[in-house]
Write an enzyme that holds these catalytic residues in place. Structure first.
Site, PDB file in Angstrom:
ATOM      1  N   GLU A 259       0.818  -1.223   0.000  1.00  0.00           N
ATOM      2  CA  GLU A 259       0.000   0.000   0.000  1.00  0.00           C
ATOM      3  C   GLU A 259       0.850   1.271   0.000  1.00  0.00           C
ATOM      4  O   GLU A 259       0.520   2.264   0.637  1.00  0.00           O
ATOM      5  CB  GLU A 259      -0.984   0.011   1.183  1.00  0.00           C
ATOM      6  CG  GLU A 259      -1.994  -1.102   1.164  1.00  0.00           C
ATOM      7  CD  GLU A 259      -2.746  -1.216  -0.156  1.00  0.00           C
ATOM      8  OE1 GLU A 259      -2.868  -0.206  -0.858  1.00  0.00           O
ATOM      9  OE2 GLU A 259      -3.188  -2.325  -0.490  1.00  0.00           O
ATOM     10  N   GLY A 260       1.970   1.220  -0.701  1.00  0.00           N
ATOM     11  CA  GLY A 260       2.901   2.341  -0.737  1.00  0.00           C
ATOM     12  C   GLY A 260       3.935   2.165   0.355  1.00  0.00           C
ATOM     13  O   GLY A 260       3.594   2.203   1.545  1.00  0.00           O
TER      14      GLY A 260
END
Length: 594
Positions: free
Chosen positions: A435-436
């Site tokens: 998620e980053g």
């Protein structure tokens, strides 16, 4: 080791730290009050303890499996998922019109902490469904909402986020998957995607993939990406399922941890899909889903830290070795050795701080969507935007750190798989990556979130921390107050320095070089603020004779432990912020390679 949901801590954090009373006062959630919150948390905790936690170990050992173009969930997971869906857990914060319960996002995330703690691999599946719900609710058409939302909210179907490709990981602008118009309003998707969490499984009849791809005439780079929905099975007008779509898993990854979460390699070969939102604005639309998932992953970090902490505490109370310096007992529990108890105290304090950050971010998101006037909504949205990368990155780092300390408390037995401490460490390690990555969160914080309002959101947080500092001086003297004061000053100095450097077009390397240290400094100090607010609330309840005195005193003690072990290092974080980019630029491959 048996998991016990920290219901009392969760309820306290919502009410005394995260700001739920302010949200309640808006009247936007008429079905919510502290009693409802308590009932939801108790029920979520019971389900997580009794159904999900017992499957965690076997899920790690057996994992999900792939064969002949399909994925089979780990033993027990299908039945657990059906119970989860039947309990309505996917739809806690979903719109009532779509079959959800319309409760605050903050309460949903608090409940889901217990899910992630009990079984992190399981929790990823409904977490992504909830992110898909938010994306469709915000950018889907009325027809798409009617067709898909109800099934996602009920848990009958699940959702998957489909971004990454072999040559396009964090740089989504480099993706090459295509979407060609079929001439009937639908599109044919072609390409390969990797790292697709719960991209295929046998727990539900259908799976909805939200996929990033390029239209034939799309510009290059991130501005040429569109968002599409591809259903595993065609959905007829009456809602029943038709033919199988032409996308399939071609394998699952063999990973360090979260073995029961199928991480799929997916092939799209003319897969039928429909456009979601506007053409070439898919990245912005996907960020609705990604931001929801980023905060949820922060809570995941809190959950796995809590699980690792509980196991370490239980082991420290059982394991006997050496003489206690406090009681003189020979063969004392290792809990009675000061360094072990220090580690446990730091673990508990950091978990409490991370929980406060994540739930405060969720309350800000709830207020941004429900406050009475535009200016108040804007202010809370700015707070949500500022805190989200901190919640994701700092809390997942806490998950890794606490899980590592949990192995350390176990000593040699922590390195042995049969105790289970190693699984928590292995599972926790993915959360700072997906998620980053946390480095991307830091760049987002200093590159966009800090200055998108001229620094107003950061200044508002600093002002509120100073207000808390003034109150803190009423219950502590000396170092606990001095360390917080110095830490807040360090955050203010770092913020002003970064805003100044950002105004200089030639100082981009200074800003990016400072990103990681600044995020960690913000997390450390805002975490201390959360514990300070908790200590103030606990002292008020102690003075009023309201609650368990030993438990409330623990809130005051945790703040002191945090102030000594975390806030005391704020000056070194500040020094790292001001290092500048020149030295990094100067470091050659030869220097690093030795």
């Amino acid at each position: 080791m048996t998991y016990r949901a920290p219901v009392r801590d969760l309820a306290f954090t919502l009410q005394a730290v995260a700001g739920m009373p302010e949200l309640e006062a808006t009247g936007a959630f008429p079905d919510y009050d502290a009693d409802v919150a308590g009932a939801v948390l108790e029920a979520a905790g019971q389900f997580s303890e009794e159904v999900l936690a017992p499957l965690n170990r076997i899920g790690d050992q057996k994992g999900s499996t792939y064969a002949n173009g399909s994925v089979t969930a780990a033993p027990g997971f299908v039945d657990a998922y059906h119970q989860f869906a039947a309990g309505g857990w996917t739809g806690l914060a979903a719109p009532v019109a779509a079959g959800g319960q319309g409760l605050p996002k903050a309460l949903e995330l608090a409940a889901f902490e217990t899910v992630h703690a009990a079984n992190m691999a399981f929790g990823l599946c409904p977490m992504l469904s909830q992110a898909a719900i938010e994306a469709l609710e915000q950018v889907g058409t009325a027809e798409q909402k009617s067709k898909y939302l109800g099934k996602l909210v009920s848990g009958e179907w699940t959702g998957a986020m489909v971004l990454t490709e072999p040559g396009a990981g964090s740089d989504l602008g480099a993706l090459t998957a295509t979407a060609t118009p079929n001439g009937d309003g639908t599109y044919a998707l072609n390409g390969q995607k990797i790292f697709i969490t719960w991209g295929d499984h046998d727990a539900t009849d259908n799976i909805l993939h939200l996929v990033l791809a390029r239209l034939p005439d799309a510009p290059s780079g991130p501005k040429g990406i569109s968002l599409f929905l591809a259903s595993k099975y065609d959905v007829r007008t009456d809602g029943t399922l038709g033919e199988r779509n032409t996308f399939r898993p071609v394998g699952i990854e063999h990973k360090l941890g979260i073995h029961a979460s199928p991480t799929c390699v997916m092939a799209y070969e003319g897969a039928r899909a429909e456009l979601v939102g506007r053409p070439n604005e898919g990245l912005a639309h996907m960020f609705v889903m990604m931001n929801a998932a980023r905060l949820a992953v922060g809570v995941e970090g809190v959950g796995i830290a809590e699980r690792a902490y509980q196991q370490a505490l239980a082991y420290a109370l059982e394991r006997r070795q050496g003489r206690s310096v406090w009681t003189g007992e020979a063969g004392a529990p290792i809990f009675d050795h000061p360094d072990v108890r220090r580690m446990l105290g730091v673990m508990k304090a950091k978990i409490s701080a991370a929980r406060g950050i994540c739930l405060s971010t969720a309350v800000a998101a709830d207020l941004a969507g429900s406050a009475a006037d535009d200016e108040t909504r804007r202010r809370w949205k700015a707070r949500e935007d500022l805190l989200t990368p901190i919640a994701k990155a700092w809390s997942t780092d806490v998950g890794c750190e606490v899980a590592s300390m949990g192995v350390q408390v176990h000593g040699g037995m922590g390195f042995i798989e049969e105790t289970g401490a190693a699984q928590h460490y292995r599972d926790a390690r993915i959360a700072p990556i997906y998620e980053g990555t946390n480095g991307i969160q830091a760049m987002d914080l200093v590159g966009r979130k800090l200055s998108m309002d001229g620094g107003e959101a950061a200044r508002a947080v600093i002002a509120e921390m100073k207000d808390t500092l003034a109150l803190l001086a009423r219950i502590y003297v000396g170092k606990p107050v001095e360390r917080f004061a110095a830490a807040v000053e360090a955050v203010e100095d770092a913020t002003l320095w970064l805003l100044d450097r950002k105004a200089d077009a030639d100082a981009a390397d200074d800003v990016l070089a400072a990103a990681d240290a600044y995020l960690k400094l913000m997390g450390d100090v805002i975490g201390g603020w959360m514990l300070a607010k908790g200590a103030l609330a606990a002292k008020a309840r102690l003075d009023a004779g309201d609650g368990d005195p030993a438990w409330l005193q623990g809130k005051l003690d945790l703040y002191e432990i945090y102030a000594a072990n975390v806030l005391g290092h704020a000056s070194s974080r500040l020094a790292a912020v001001g290092q500048g980019g020149e030295v990094l630029k100067r470091m050659s491959v030869e220097a690093l390679a030795g």
